[in-house]
Write a protein that holds these residues in place. Structure first.
Motif, PDB file in Angstrom:
ATOM      1  N   GLY A  46      33.990  35.678  43.339  1.00 18.31           N
ATOM      2  CA  GLY A  46      35.019  34.632  43.417  1.00 18.31           C
ATOM      3  C   GLY A  46      36.266  35.410  43.752  1.00 18.31           C
ATOM      4  O   GLY A  46      36.482  36.655  44.077  1.00 18.31           O
ATOM      5  N   SER A  47      37.128  34.558  44.260  1.00 22.72           N
ATOM      6  CA  SER A  47      38.513  35.102  44.926  1.00 22.72           C
ATOM      7  C   SER A  47      39.609  35.567  43.869  1.00 22.72           C
ATOM      8  O   SER A  47      39.668  34.880  42.981  1.00 22.72           O
ATOM      9  CB  SER A  47      39.190  34.164  45.757  1.00 22.72           C
ATOM     10  N   PHE A  48      40.336  36.710  44.245  1.00 18.49           N
ATOM     11  CA  PHE A  48      41.301  37.046  43.317  1.00 18.49           C
ATOM     12  C   PHE A  48      42.740  36.942  44.096  1.00 18.49           C
ATOM     13  O   PHE A  48      43.803  37.474  43.778  1.00 18.49           O
ATOM     14  CB  PHE A  48      41.414  38.404  42.784  1.00 18.49           C
ATOM     15  N   GLU A  90      56.997  34.889  55.657  1.00 21.26           N
ATOM     16  CA  GLU A  90      55.685  35.239  55.108  1.00 21.26           C
ATOM     17  C   GLU A  90      54.838  36.031  56.220  1.00 21.26           C
ATOM     18  O   GLU A  90      54.751  35.709  57.487  1.00 21.26           O
ATOM     19  CB  GLU A  90      54.686  34.467  54.691  1.00 21.26           C
ATOM     20  N   GLY A 100      46.040  32.312  45.093  1.00 25.54           N
ATOM     21  CA  GLY A 100      46.139  30.829  45.211  1.00 25.54           C
ATOM     22  C   GLY A 100      46.021  30.107  43.977  1.00 25.54           C
ATOM     23  O   GLY A 100      46.490  28.415  44.138  1.00 25.54           O
ATOM     24  N   ASP A 140      53.736  38.650  50.969  1.00 22.94           N
ATOM     25  CA  ASP A 140      53.740  37.007  50.856  1.00 22.94           C
ATOM     26  C   ASP A 140      54.750  36.354  50.124  1.00 22.94           C
ATOM     27  O   ASP A 140      55.004  35.916  49.154  1.00 22.94           O
ATOM     28  CB  ASP A 140      52.395  37.265  49.737  1.00 22.94           C
ATOM     29  N   ASP A 142      56.560  33.231  50.803  1.00 19.18           N
ATOM     30  CA  ASP A 142      56.389  32.132  50.397  1.00 19.18           C
ATOM     31  C   ASP A 142      55.947  31.949  49.025  1.00 19.18           C
ATOM     32  O   ASP A 142      56.397  30.938  48.299  1.00 19.18           O
ATOM     33  CB  ASP A 142      55.499  31.248  51.637  1.00 19.18           C
ATOM     34  N   THR A 143      54.795  32.718  48.838  1.00 21.20           N
ATOM     35  CA  THR A 143      54.057  32.434  47.580  1.00 21.20           C
ATOM     36  C   THR A 143      54.994  33.209  46.485  1.00 21.20           C
ATOM     37  O   THR A 143      55.082  32.506  45.218  1.00 21.20           O
ATOM     38  CB  THR A 143      52.635  32.964  47.511  1.00 21.20           C
ATOM     39  N   HIS A 163      39.456  30.092  42.746  1.00 18.09           N
ATOM     40  CA  HIS A 163      39.466  31.430  42.602  1.00 18.09           C
ATOM     41  C   HIS A 163      39.146  31.906  41.172  1.00 18.09           C
ATOM     42  O   HIS A 163      39.537  32.184  40.026  1.00 18.09           O
ATOM     43  CB  HIS A 163      41.205  31.845  42.254  1.00 18.09           C
ATOM     44  N   ASP A 193      50.557  25.588  52.094  1.00 20.24           N
ATOM     45  CA  ASP A 193      49.546  25.336  51.077  1.00 20.24           C
ATOM     46  C   ASP A 193      49.881  25.663  49.759  1.00 20.24           C
ATOM     47  O   ASP A 193      49.412  24.759  48.758  1.00 20.24           O
ATOM     48  CB  ASP A 193      48.441  26.350  51.262  1.00 20.24           C
ATOM     49  N   ASP A 194      50.880  26.377  49.318  1.00 22.99           N
ATOM     50  CA  ASP A 194      51.228  26.442  47.872  1.00 22.99           C
ATOM     51  C   ASP A 194      51.634  25.200  47.307  1.00 22.99           C
ATOM     52  O   ASP A 194      51.227  24.586  46.266  1.00 22.99           O
ATOM     53  CB  ASP A 194      52.471  27.536  47.874  1.00 22.99           C
ATOM     54  N   SER A 197      39.632  32.518  52.327  1.00 21.10           N
ATOM     55  CA  SER A 197      38.471  32.008  51.569  1.00 21.10           C
ATOM     56  C   SER A 197      38.744  30.769  51.057  1.00 21.10           C
ATOM     57  O   SER A 197      37.807  29.909  51.033  1.00 21.10           O
ATOM     58  CB  SER A 197      38.496  33.056  50.492  1.00 21.10           C
ATOM     59  N   THR A 198      40.057  30.383  50.606  1.00 16.58           N
ATOM     60  CA  THR A 198      40.227  28.989  50.300  1.00 16.58           C
ATOM     61  C   THR A 198      39.955  28.002  51.437  1.00 16.58           C
ATOM     62  O   THR A 198      39.419  26.730  51.126  1.00 16.58           O
ATOM     63  CB  THR A 198      41.723  28.668  49.701  1.00 16.58           C
TER      64      THR A 198
HETATM   65  N1  F2R Z   1      47.366  32.692  54.222  1.00 20.17           N
HETATM   66  C1  F2R Z   1      48.446  32.760  54.120  1.00 20.17           C
HETATM   67  N2  F2R Z   1      49.270  33.688  54.656  1.00 20.17           N
HETATM   68  C2  F2R Z   1      48.616  34.333  55.885  1.00 20.17           C
HETATM   69  C3  F2R Z   1      49.386  35.605  56.102  1.00 20.17           C
HETATM   70  C4  F2R Z   1      49.373  36.400  54.643  1.00 20.17           C
HETATM   71  C5  F2R Z   1      49.917  37.739  54.969  1.00 20.17           C
HETATM   72  N3  F2R Z   1      49.041  38.236  56.166  1.00 20.17           N
HETATM   73  C6  F2R Z   1      49.870  38.762  53.782  1.00 20.17           C
HETATM   74  O1  F2R Z   1      49.038  39.421  53.700  1.00 20.17           O
HETATM   75  O2  F2R Z   1      50.857  38.573  53.178  1.00 20.17           O
HETATM   76  N4  F2R Z   1      48.981  32.286  53.008  1.00 20.17           N
HETATM   77  C7  F2R Z   1      48.464  31.423  52.018  1.00 20.17           C
HETATM   78  O3  F2R Z   1      47.214  32.152  51.149  1.00 20.17           O
HETATM   79  C8  F2R Z   1      47.732  32.848  50.064  1.00 20.17           C
HETATM   80  C9  F2R Z   1      46.656  32.171  49.098  1.00 20.17           C
HETATM   81  O4  F2R Z   1      45.578  32.806  49.326  1.00 20.17           O
HETATM   82  P1  F2R Z   1      44.337  32.158  48.420  1.00 20.17           P
HETATM   83  O5  F2R Z   1      44.389  30.867  48.328  1.00 20.17           O
HETATM   84  O6  F2R Z   1      44.549  32.918  47.175  1.00 20.17           O
HETATM   85  O7  F2R Z   1      43.271  32.664  49.450  1.00 20.17           O
HETATM   86  P2  F2R Z   1      42.072  33.641  49.375  1.00 20.17           P
HETATM   87  O8  F2R Z   1      41.536  33.611  50.705  1.00 20.17           O
HETATM   88  O9  F2R Z   1      41.148  33.214  48.238  1.00 20.17           O
HETATM   89  O10 F2R Z   1      42.408  35.071  48.951  1.00 20.17           O
HETATM   90  C10 F2R Z   1      43.246  35.984  49.598  1.00 20.17           C
HETATM   91  C11 F2R Z   1      42.838  37.280  50.196  1.00 20.17           C
HETATM   92  O11 F2R Z   1      42.687  38.016  49.050  1.00 20.17           O
HETATM   93  C12 F2R Z   1      41.630  39.025  49.466  1.00 20.17           C
HETATM   94  N5  F2R Z   1      40.508  38.958  48.214  1.00 20.17           N
HETATM   95  C13 F2R Z   1      40.386  37.900  47.430  1.00 20.17           C
HETATM   96  N6  F2R Z   1      39.435  37.899  46.453  1.00 20.17           N
HETATM   97  C14 F2R Z   1      38.644  39.101  46.948  1.00 20.17           C
HETATM   98  C15 F2R Z   1      37.771  39.663  46.658  1.00 20.17           C
HETATM   99  N7  F2R Z   1      36.987  39.051  45.366  1.00 20.17           N
HETATM  100  N8  F2R Z   1      37.382  40.662  47.243  1.00 20.17           N
HETATM  101  C16 F2R Z   1      38.056  41.174  48.044  1.00 20.17           C
HETATM  102  N9  F2R Z   1      39.111  40.738  48.758  1.00 20.17           N
HETATM  103  C17 F2R Z   1      39.461  39.665  48.195  1.00 20.17           C
HETATM  104  C18 F2R Z   1      40.914  38.609  50.492  1.00 20.17           C
HETATM  105  O12 F2R Z   1      41.691  39.540  51.799  1.00 20.17           O
HETATM  106  C19 F2R Z   1      41.399  37.174  50.915  1.00 20.17           C
HETATM  107  O13 F2R Z   1      41.581  36.479  52.090  1.00 20.17           O
HETATM  108  C20 F2R Z   1      49.403  32.377  49.825  1.00 20.17           C
HETATM  109  O14 F2R Z   1      49.942  33.710  50.271  1.00 20.17           O
HETATM  110  C21 F2R Z   1      49.271  31.324  50.559  1.00 20.17           C
HETATM  111  O15 F2R Z   1      50.596  31.377  50.985  1.00 20.17           O
END
Ligand code: F2R
Ligand code: MG
Ligand code: MG
Ligand code: MG
Length: 304
Positions: free
Chosen positions: A114-116, A25, A119, A254, A256-257, A150, A49-50, A89-90
């Motif tokens: 909210g996150s997209f 990953e 996760g 990504d 692993d996911t 999310h 985390d997955d 964000s999580t």
């Molecule tokens: N964190 C990791 N891996 C770290 C390395 C990843 C690598 N650099 C890559 O890009 O492949 N893995 C774990 O995180 C992922 C699941 O993430 P989750 O729970 O969805 O995280 P989060 O922080 O909610 O969202 C991820 C990123 O997406 C962008 N994003 C989300 N919503 C957004 C919004 N509304 N506006 C703008 N950007 C948004 C952000 O960059 C968040 O950080 C899985 O891969 C798990 O294995």
């Protein structure tokens, strides 16, 4: 036919895809870190985390006999460990919940909409094990599970597609029927267009990996990974679990996911009997995961 073998294949598939995909990953820094922390003391491959959030979801559902959002948010926060590699964000959200904040007050703290991220989708195969035959119940509960971490419509929709694909795999529907139903269920153009491309790509014999990466994506956001995982599970439906995994490793991003979601769907099609035993025994907590699959299966049978 839904059976116990498929439940075990789905849950273990999710965990194996995650644990085997984790070393691939992200970029060089993430890979270096995982080299240092990617094994347990007794030499098993750690999951990330997955799988942790999938286990939390299964345990919370078994405890409540329902998706109880407050209990689920609490369960996620209690098992949070930075070393499982949660998304930014999580990670922030779960630490706030652990400190006593209500999830409803903080789930839109980092992103107003909210996150997209993917996760919510990576734990969605478990929801198909909780609701294996009622599609509307599955969709309603995907929304409940996703909203906690999310809340963005694209994060929820990605989870819905993964959950529906897993439910259809349990039921053994044809790949054409699955993609048609997913297309019908899409609300946004971004997912609809990707399902259309996926339908063509599954049929095409000479499709290149770089084309899959360009059109479907390999990133951390749900629209960049959910349809990609569905594509692999269907493209490799009649091939081995290991051959699917090695293609996903080559995809990068990504890993692993994407492998976790693809392997869960593949496991729901074929069952544990078709997954190599060494893959199963090499991962952390495989016995616990099998037990959870058994309990979810028993509960699903009792509610028929
Ligand atoms: N964190 C990791 N891996 C770290 C390395 C990843 C690598 N650099 C890559 O890009 O492949 N893995 C774990 O995180 C992922 C699941 O993430 P989750 O729970 O969805 O995280 P989060 O922080 O909610 O969202 C991820 C990123 O997406 C962008 N994003 C989300 N919503 C957004 C919004 N509304 N506006 C703008 N950007 C948004 C952000 O960059 C968040 O950080 C899985 O891969 C798990 O294995
Ligand atoms: Mg992960
Ligand atoms: Mg409990
Ligand atoms: Mg990941």
């Amino acid at each position: 036919m839904i059976n116990l073998d498929k439940y075990k294949g789905c849950f273990l598939g999710l965990a194996i895809g995650d644990a085997l995909g984790a070393p691939y990953e992200g970029g060089p820094l993430e890979r270096l870190l995982w080299k240092a922390i990617g094994k347990t003391r007794d030499g098993k491959l750690r999951y990330t985390d997955d799988t942790q959030m999938a286990i939390d979801l299964a345990e919370s559902f078994l405890h409540n006999d329902a998706i109880n959002q407050d209990h689920l948010a609490h369960t996620f926060s209690q098992s949070y460990q930075w070393s499982r590699g949660y998304g930014p964000s999580t990670s922030h959200l779960l630490r706030l919940i652990k400190k006593g904040k209500n999830w409803r007050e903080v789930n839109k703290k980092k992103f107003k909409t909210g996150s997209f991220g993917n996760g919510a989708a990576m734990r969605a195969p478990i929801l198909a094990m909780c609701f294996p035959s009622n599609t509307q119940a599955l969709i309603d509960n995907v929304n409940k599970s996703a909203e906690i971490t999310h809340a963005h419509p694209l994060g929820i929709e990605g989870a819905k597609l993964i959950a529906l694909a897993t439910q259809a795999a349990f039921q053994g529907l044809s790949s054409e029927a699955i993609l048609k139903e997913l297309h019908h269920q899409c609300q946004s153009t971004i997912y609809k267009d990707k399902i259309t491309f996926c339908t063509e790509a599954v049929r095409q014999s000479d499709i290149k990996l770089k084309e899959i990466k360009r059109k479907l994506g390999n990133g951390i956001a749900a629209p960049q990974s959910c349809v990609t995982a569905i594509y692999f599970s269907l493209k490799f439906r009649d091939q081995t679990f290991d051959s699917m995994l090695s293609q996903i490793f080559s995809l990068g991003g990504d890993v692993d996911t994407i492998s976790s979601m693809a392997c869960a769907i593949w496991g729901a099609f074929h069952g544990i009997k078709h997954i190599n035993n060494s893959n199963i025994t090499n991962i952390e907590n495989s016995k616990k995961i099998i037990t959870l699959a058994e309990l979810l299966f028993r509960k699903s049978q009792a509610s028929l």
